[in-house]
Design an enzyme around this catalytic site. Structure first.
Site, PDB file in Angstrom:
ATOM      1  N   HIS A  13       0.840  -1.202   0.000  1.00 22.12           N
ATOM      2  CA  HIS A  13       0.000   0.000   0.000  1.00 22.12           C
ATOM      3  C   HIS A  13       0.881   1.261   0.000  1.00 22.12           C
ATOM      4  O   HIS A  13       0.622   2.214  -0.731  1.00 22.12           O
ATOM      5  CB  HIS A  13      -0.882   0.053   1.257  1.00 22.12           C
ATOM      6  CG  HIS A  13      -1.943  -1.007   1.338  1.00 22.12           C
ATOM      7  ND1 HIS A  13      -2.075  -1.841   2.427  1.00 22.12           N
ATOM      8  CD2 HIS A  13      -2.936  -1.345   0.485  1.00 22.12           C
ATOM      9  CE1 HIS A  13      -3.112  -2.642   2.234  1.00 22.12           C
ATOM     10  NE2 HIS A  13      -3.644  -2.379   1.065  1.00 22.12           N
ATOM     11  N   LYS A  37     -17.643  -6.933   8.801  1.00 25.22           N
ATOM     12  CA  LYS A  37     -16.828  -8.020   8.230  1.00 25.22           C
ATOM     13  C   LYS A  37     -15.761  -8.495   9.209  1.00 25.22           C
ATOM     14  O   LYS A  37     -14.833  -9.207   8.822  1.00 25.22           O
ATOM     15  CB  LYS A  37     -16.159  -7.538   6.940  1.00 25.22           C
ATOM     16  CG  LYS A  37     -17.086  -7.564   5.735  1.00 25.22           C
ATOM     17  CD  LYS A  37     -16.247  -7.447   4.478  1.00 25.22           C
ATOM     18  CE  LYS A  37     -17.089  -7.375   3.221  1.00 25.22           C
ATOM     19  NZ  LYS A  37     -16.254  -6.998   2.067  1.00 25.22           N
ATOM     20  N   ARG A  91      -1.451  -5.720  -8.392  1.00 21.97           N
ATOM     21  CA  ARG A  91      -0.266  -6.528  -8.103  1.00 21.97           C
ATOM     22  C   ARG A  91      -0.013  -7.537  -9.211  1.00 21.97           C
ATOM     23  O   ARG A  91       1.100  -7.754  -9.638  1.00 21.97           O
ATOM     24  CB  ARG A  91      -0.441  -7.275  -6.780  1.00 21.97           C
ATOM     25  CG  ARG A  91      -0.425  -6.386  -5.570  1.00 21.97           C
ATOM     26  CD  ARG A  91      -0.941  -7.094  -4.366  1.00 21.97           C
ATOM     27  NE  ARG A  91      -2.311  -7.507  -4.570  1.00 21.97           N
ATOM     28  CZ  ARG A  91      -3.125  -7.959  -3.612  1.00 21.97           C
ATOM     29  NH1 ARG A  91      -2.668  -8.085  -2.389  1.00 21.97           N
ATOM     30  NH2 ARG A  91      -4.360  -8.293  -3.887  1.00 21.97           N
ATOM     31  N   SER A 129      -2.743  -7.855   2.869  1.00 20.67           N
ATOM     32  CA  SER A 129      -3.048  -7.749   4.295  1.00 20.67           C
ATOM     33  C   SER A 129      -3.490  -9.110   4.834  1.00 20.67           C
ATOM     34  O   SER A 129      -3.133  -9.491   5.955  1.00 20.67           O
ATOM     35  CB  SER A 129      -4.169  -6.731   4.523  1.00 20.67           C
ATOM     36  OG  SER A 129      -3.791  -5.479   4.061  1.00 20.67           O
TER      37      SER A 129
END
Ligand code: PNS
Length: 164
Positions: A13, A37, A91, A129
């Site tokens: 990030h 979530k 990515r 993450s």
């Protein structure tokens, strides 16, 4: 507008934010408030970590960086913030399909906001993450993938002493 869950922010990030600083005068980092979530970190914790790791950037760039959270639709938040551009990092090819779908849906809802994709450095092409949390939870160092403050917070969350 650089939106995401940032649960937690990774070096990938940060790489995108650095690249964004060469292109934009102002960047709002939009942290999705997705408590339903069950994220590992609260929005406040995520914002605090982001602020800590972007602070040194402010000394090396003229871009101003703001960190804020949002609920609801990203395009509505972007509009409120007067953003004309949504930045997303890519990515690998596997990111593309989901990102394309989101970008086209966002364009459909808000045609005057453009989505721009920035390619992360290949060093970070495999960093996420989700994997960082899993690796830390299972006891390995995530030092190559996240800033030191984030690694410390991860270790604290998982009830571990900082590793040397
Ligand atoms: O870091 P992430 O989890 O990949 O970020 C995804 C994010 C926050 C950009 C996306 O889930 C989002 O925009 N959520 C807000 C709700 C929304 O606008 N949904 C419609 C997307 S087309």
């Amino acid at each position: 507008m650089y939106p995401g869950s940032f649960d937690p922010i990774t070096n990938g990030h940060l790489d995108i934010i650095r690249r964004g600083c060469t292109l934009f005068d102002h960047i709002t980092i939009g942290v999705l408030n997705n408590e339903q979530k069950s994220p590992l970190f609260t929005v406040a914790e995520r914002i605090e970590m982001i602020q800590a790791v972007v602070a040194p950037l402010a000394e090396t760039t003229r871009t101003t960086i703001e960190v804020d959270s949002f609920e609801g639709l990203l395009v509505d938040f972007a509009k409120r913030k007067r953003a004309n551009c949504i930045v997303r990092g890519l990515r690998a090819v596997s990111d593309y399909e989901y990102e394309l779908q989101m970008a086209q849906m966002n364009r459909h809802m808000q045609p005057d906001i453009e989505t721009v994709f920035l390619m992360s450095a290949d060093t970070y092409s495999f960093v996420s993450s989700r994997l960082v949390k899993e690796i830390c939870f299972l006891g390995r160092s995530v030092q190559p993938f996240v800033p030191p403050i984030v690694e410390a917070r991860l270790q604290a969350k998982f009830g571990r002493q900082p590793q040397s």
